[in-house]
Write an enzyme that holds these catalytic residues in place. Sequence first.
Site, PDB file in Angstrom:
ATOM      1  N   GLY A  43       0.832  -1.208   0.000  1.00  0.00           N
ATOM      2  CA  GLY A  43       0.000   0.000   0.000  1.00  0.00           C
ATOM      3  C   GLY A  43       0.860   1.248   0.000  1.00  0.00           C
ATOM      4  N   ASP A  83      -8.014  -0.820   1.979  1.00  0.00           N
ATOM      5  CA  ASP A  83      -8.481   0.570   2.134  1.00  0.00           C
ATOM      6  C   ASP A  83      -8.756   1.264   0.806  1.00  0.00           C
ATOM      7  OD1 ASP A  83      -6.187   1.221   4.908  1.00  0.00           O
ATOM      8  OD2 ASP A  83      -8.087   0.165   4.805  1.00  0.00           O
TER       9      ASP A  83
END
Length: 358
Positions: A110, A135
Amino acid sequence: MSEKNKTIGILTSGGDCPGLNAAIRGVAKPVVEKYGMKAIGFSDGYRGLMEGNARGLSPDDLSGILTLGGTILGTSRESFKEIQKSPEKIEKMIENYKKFELDCLVVLGGNGTHKTANLLSEKGLNVIGLPKTIDNDLYGTDFTFGFHSAVDIATEIIDRIHSTAQSHGRVMIIEFMGHDAGWLTLYAGIAGGADVILIPEFPYSIDRVIEKLHERQSEGKKFSIIAVAEGAMTLDESKMKSKDYKAYYTSLPFPSMGYKVAAEIAAKTTLELRVTVPGYQQRGGEPSPYDRVLATKFGTYAAQMILDEKYGKMVAIKDNRITAIPLKTVAGKLKLVPRNHSLIKAGRMLNTSFGQPR
Ligand code: F6P
């Protein structure tokens, strides 16, 4: 250089999620089985690269992992800030990149992972990034793999909570992951028909939330569902400096956001409330078919980039097309829910409350 003499390194870094093994398979199967290269898997993210903890990936290692949750390589969180201020850690990674005679390092991760990927790329290493997180907050790509699997899990949780809310006539608060960005809470909230959706990007007023709950009561609706992101905050809290907010938040007598919202509602109403925090279930289990396909698209695209010797980029999906964008464009940038996002508009049309002050 002919493909056969190439060696690629792979590591998975940061929070795990469904789809990591599908992505590993998408990169490594072509390069190993079709092009005869060598693939080396580093254990536990960047820590494995620092420590030289690695193993060769054989066709057997890559078989049967498309549907497997988690990551066969293990992962860790090596904070970018720590790495940035530790030249010895950076040197160790470069040293092991050379020691294992890598022609390319593929990192699946990420935001933090891609900041370190960009740092290594700027140090001259050939790096390719694949965007991973539940997310979905990575700049430059419409979706990250892991996100849709988490939306499926979170939506099923809302669906299950719906029936018990209805039976008891309660307000059920469900807290989803997402510290900085509310994508997961927004998608699951809309998919699950939540009445209130609270996300970090839209600081909320608890009075507006209560107004919505009372409005539903006056319409004869006995229950309500509130989907809240772990990073949601009130308007006043959003005005605090980050370090002040951190100190304030840790001083609160609540284990997490869902309980805080429940306490705020309880202080002003007599509504019967219950809180559910699904936590790490949102990152567990096998990838959804969507994520298997997305991770496979990302992985095989990265394999082609290795063949074409196109490095220093993160694979991405933009308007349903797979592409690649420079790591320096991505590094450190969050993708937050914009105020005019189509799902926000859809929610407003459905009279879903986002807790917005008048
Ligand atoms: O980044 C993904 C994520 O699941 C966030 O949504 C969550 O806040 C965080 O990781 C939890 O971090 P850890 O796995 O280190 O507890």
